[in-house]
Design a protein around this motif. Structure first.
Motif, PDB file in Angstrom:
ATOM      1  N   TYR A 274       0.598  -1.032   0.130  1.00  0.00           N
ATOM      2  CA  TYR A 274       0.145  -0.255   0.299  1.00  0.00           C
ATOM      3  C   TYR A 274       1.149   1.083  -0.300  1.00  0.00           C
ATOM      4  O   TYR A 274       2.070   0.898   0.253  1.00  0.00           O
ATOM      5  N   VAL A 276       1.044   4.453   2.106  1.00  0.00           N
ATOM      6  CA  VAL A 276       0.441   5.248   2.612  1.00  0.00           C
ATOM      7  C   VAL A 276       0.364   6.576   2.875  1.00  0.00           C
ATOM      8  O   VAL A 276       1.439   7.196   2.029  1.00  0.00           O
ATOM      9  N   ALA A 281      -4.848   5.156   3.053  1.00  0.00           N
ATOM     10  CA  ALA A 281      -3.486   3.886   1.967  1.00  0.00           C
ATOM     11  C   ALA A 281      -4.325   3.478   1.098  1.00  0.00           C
ATOM     12  O   ALA A 281      -5.202   2.980   0.735  1.00  0.00           O
ATOM     13  N   ASN A 301       5.767  -0.883   7.906  1.00  0.00           N
ATOM     14  CA  ASN A 301       5.299   0.483   8.387  1.00  0.00           C
ATOM     15  C   ASN A 301       6.528   1.126   7.628  1.00  0.00           C
ATOM     16  O   ASN A 301       7.666   0.660   8.709  1.00  0.00           O
TER      17      ASN A 301
END
Length: 393
Positions: A274, A276, A281, A301
């Motif tokens: 994804y 962000v 997202a 992340n």
């Protein structure tokens, strides 16, 4: 003729010339000063290469000799540029990719610290960040490695030399720590006393006066090695040192299920990536369902940072790992052995790996509700001495 210089940059074409006077056409081209090369027979005519600039000069010569020409190949930079111009989006994508790749190659991606043993790597990385060396920093904004080495050596205490080396987008910080004198603990006057009820099996007094012997039964808090030397009139207090071992009895209530269920990864997984942007997202890759009956999802992340700021832009990766559950049934004997082994491991973890289990005795055992319940008494030889400071009033 030889191929002219920079023909690829200037562009050239390959022609197939046909007609009744092909040889006369080639001679006329040579007399006109037009450069051609790789002239060779081809079918009912001839094949030759010609610079793009001279292509339109052939028209009067073809008309004069009655020949015809057909372009069989186009080579060189002008033709490639024309093809890219017709596909503007593709060309823009290549240009954007090149610019992005150049920007990525101009940033620091990883920083490694080597050679440190006593000084934490986080402290060295924090000092490097204050000097402008951190991930996602522009390489051209960093100072000279020699200057960085001197500044880091002065900023981090306990370092005698620092070397900074850059290899591509990776920075390696080599550290040589300064020699430090050994910090010996300050010891106060003390006795060594028993931390539990036991029967003494061995005593070694390095410093102090032993007041119990082997096979003596001692209670919790009783002095084993005294730090008081001399008599009542002349007494000197020292730091009692030594080792005392004794037999100690530990009673364990053990509960072991006969049926257990465990989980394990199968190795199959599905990744989803994804982009962000703040609290949003947007999925880039990994569409579709995994098809796993049981799974566990791990999220990573990787957000961009600028100096000490954490930017609301980055990449999030979800790893969906397939899980399989397996059930096993134990017999009463297996459950008993498993419970006793767990209790022994607990004893060694609590009282030291050098402890010795002399004997074990099952005081009570029953099987109820799919579990085995036991009460076991262990006889263990372990260290029983602990410190007791001497307080002079």
């Amino acid at each position: 003729m030889k191929e002219p210089p920079l023909s690829t940059l200037r562009g050239f074409v390959t022609l197939h010339v046909t007609g009744p006077q092909v040889e006369k056409f080639i001679n006329a081209v040579a007399e006109a000063g037009i450069v051609i090369w790789e002239v060779k027979p081809a079918g009912d005519g001839a094949s030759l290469n010609l610079l793009l600039d001279d292509f339109f000069a052939l028209r009067p010569l073809l008309k004069k000799t009655g020949c015809r020409m057909h372009v069989t190949a186009r080579n060189g930079l002008p033709f490639r540029a024309a093809r890219l111009w017709r596909r503007k989006l593709f060309a823009a994508g290549i240009l954007l990719f090149g610019v992005t790749l150049l920007l990525f190659c101009s940033m620091v991606w990883t920083i490694r610290v080597e050679g440190n043993k006593l000084i934490a790597s986080d402290d060295i990385l924090a000092a490097a960040r204050q000097e402008g060396v951190y991930p996602y920093q522009w390489i051209w904004r960093m100072e000279d490695p020699d200057k960085l080495s001197k500044k880091l050596a002065s900023r981090v205490p306990g370092i005698s030399w620092v070397g900074v080396e850059r290899t591509g987008t990776s920075i390696t910080i080599q550290v040589v720590e300064a020699d430090r004198p050994e910090n010996k603990p300050l010891l106060s006057q003390r006795h060594l006393v028993s931390r539990t009820d036991a029967v003494v099996t061995g005593i070694y007094a390095e410093q102090g006066r032993p007041v119990v012997g082997i096979h003596s039964r001692v209670k919790k808090g009783q002095i084993l090695i005294s730090g008081a030397l001399g008599d009542e009139e002349n007494t000197e207090y020292v730091v009692a040192k030594g080792e005392v071992k004794g037999l100690v009895w530990h009673e364990y209530n053990i509960e072991v299920p006969l049926k257990t269920t465990s989980s394990s990864y199968t190795g199959e997984r599905k990744d989803r990536t994804y982009l962000v942007l703040g609290k949003w997202a947007v999925q880039l890759w990994g569409y579709g369902k995994s098809g796993f009956d049981k799974s566990r999802t791990l999220t990573e992340n990787n957000m961009l940072t600028w100096r000490s700021l954490r930017l609301p832009l980055g990449v999030m990766t979800e790893k969906e790992l397939q899980i399989q559950y397996t059930s096993s049934v134990k017999t009463a004997e297996e459950a008993r052995a498993d419970g006793i082994a767990r209790a022994k491991n607990d004893i060694l973890a609590r009282y030291g790996a050098d402890s010795t289990i002399k004997s074990q005795k099952i005081l009570h055992e029953k099987k109820d509700n799919g579990k085995v319940y036991m009460k076991v008494l262990f006889e263990v030889e372990e260290k029983i001495a602990e410190e007791l400071p001497i307080v002079n009033n």
